[in-house]
Write an enzyme that holds these catalytic residues in place. Structure first.
Site, PDB file in Angstrom:
ATOM      1  CG  PHE A 175      -0.616  -0.009   2.524  1.00  0.00           C
ATOM      2  CD1 PHE A 175       0.709   0.091   2.890  1.00  0.00           C
ATOM      3  CD2 PHE A 175      -1.562  -0.118   3.530  1.00  0.00           C
ATOM      4  CE1 PHE A 175       1.098   0.094   4.217  1.00  0.00           C
ATOM      5  CE2 PHE A 175      -1.186  -0.114   4.868  1.00  0.00           C
ATOM      6  CZ  PHE A 175       0.142  -0.013   5.204  1.00  0.00           C
ATOM      7  CD  GLU A 176      -0.259   4.919   2.253  1.00  0.00           C
ATOM      8  OE1 GLU A 176      -0.726   5.504   1.259  1.00  0.00           O
ATOM      9  OE2 GLU A 176      -0.797   4.976   3.369  1.00  0.00           O
ATOM     10  N   GLY A 177       1.221   2.819  -2.641  1.00  0.00           N
ATOM     11  CA  GLY A 177       1.994   2.581  -3.855  1.00  0.00           C
ATOM     12  C   GLY A 177       2.890   1.382  -3.648  1.00  0.00           C
TER      13      GLY A 177
END
Length: 392
Positions: free
Chosen positions: A375-377
């Site tokens: 997550f968060e890229g």
């Protein structure tokens, strides 16, 4: 070998150092065992963990980023990062939940007007936590592929669509929601952000869908957030129409630092648990700690931990100096999350069969660590960001 705030972080105020000790005392008493028990609970919202989160918010642990003029402690970003690492040592899911105002509130801080900022800070200071509503089923790393729309009708916007994998979806007191206001302009200039300052159940047409049953960070509540002709006032628009994608990307730059430092909390806990075990476990007539192979493992774990932590601190320093830091934030997130996956796996290996059992915390740390590479890229996205910064 737990994080030493005076050694591992430079320039923390006496107030921050005292708060770190207060947070550790609270988490030792309230979070440490509750997090383990709640992780094993088949219910996705463990009542005891919800009570602990409420207590932490009442104590202001959700408000480390709130400016002093709005009633907060006025900690610097570096100080709030150090505090987040201290919390995440006890449970990463707890740390994510409590620190989510940094992510959810990012677009308001960056592009919101003073009225929106004051209202958000008021909610936070009253114990509220926020939710950042960007991801959709067809738009994970490709945030520009979102299908949610917001149509202006008079002095209102009507929002339709659905978000998934939304942290704090079931718990939030305010939401920052991204939706397309002009498809003809594409995501770069057609996406907009909206500030909804109420719980989901208080907004007609806004509902919480499926609450996810996850492999790790199970004490962070993640859900769908659904919009069916949800009407919000025009004043809910953050900044101008079409600025949503820019606000989301700038927010995620900062969030990648906090994502990385939360992973470092896992790294430190895994190293501490593994090191302590090697001193107690006797094999072939001597403690495991005397075995050079084990010492080399611990050394590699410690090096990766410090590399990740210092990259997070460096990116934070750049942010505080108001200089570009996107690539450095991507490096911090990528190195720290890869370190957490490696270190937690090595901790399980060092504990051997015991490491695989739920009697010991390292198997939970291994499960918790994986999401930080996603997550968060994803870390593949982080490498793209870093690579493009080199060849531009």
């Amino acid at each position: 070998m737990a994080m030493d705030p005076k050694k591992d972080y430079q320039g923390l105020s006496d107030e921050c150092l005292a708060m770190i000790e207060e947070v550790r005392s609270f988490c030792e008493k309230e979070v440490k065992q509750t997090a383990i028990d709640a992780d094993a609970n088949p219910e996705v919202q463990d009542p005891k963990m919800m009570e602990v989160i409420a207590k932490a918010c009442k104590l202001g642990y959700n408000a480390f980023d709130v400016p002093a003029e709005n009633g907060g402690a006025g900690f610097t970003k570096l100080e709030s990062v150090a505090l987040l690492e201290a919390m995440s040592w006890y449970d990463a899911g707890f740390g994510i939940t409590i620190s989510a105002n940094g992510l959810a509130g990012g677009p308001v801080v960056i592009g919101g007007n003073q009225q929106q900022k004051d209202r958000m800070y008021e909610i936070i200071m009253n114990g509220g936590i926020g939710s950042f509503c960007l991801t959709e089923p067809a738009a994970g790393c490709d945030a520009s592929a979102g299908q949610s729309v917001a149509v202006k009708e008079g002095d209102e916007y009507v929002i339709n669509g659905g978000k998934c994998f939304i942290t704090n979806g079931p718990l939030a007191s305010y939401y920052v929601v991204f939706a397309m206001t002009d498809k003809s302009k594409g995501a770069g200039h057609g996406y907009s952000a909206f500030f909804i300052d109420k719980k989901a159940e208080d907004v007609p047409g806004m509902t919480i869908g499926r609450i996810e049953n996850k492999m790790g960070i199970r004490n962070s509540q993640v859900s769908e957030v659904l919009f069916d002709n949800v009407r919000v006032p025009a004043s809910a628009l953050i900044g101008k129409e079409g600025e949503g994608f820019k606000l989301a990307m700038k927010t995620l730059d900062v969030a990648r630092i906090t994502c990385g430092i939360t992973a470092i909390g896992i790294c430190q806990r895994a190293l501490d648990e593994a090191a302590a075990y090697t001193k107690e476990r006797v094999q072939f007539g001597a403690p495991l700690a005397n075995n050079e192979v084990i010492q080399f493992k611990l050394a590699d774990m410690a090096m990766k931990l410090q590399a990740g932590r210092q990259l997070c601190i460096h990116a934070t320093d750049l942010y505080m100096q108001h200089v570009p830091f996107s690539a450095e934030a991507a490096m911090a997130k990528c190195v720290a999350s890869d370190a957490s996956a490696y270190i937690s796996s090595e901790a399980v290996q060092i504990l051997g069969g015991y490491g695989f059992m739920r009697n010991y915390p390292v198997e939970k740390l291994m499960r918790d660590s994986k999401i930080f590479q996603i997550f968060e890229g994803t870390n593949e996205i982080q490498r793209m960001v870093i690579g493009r910064s080199i060849v531009k």
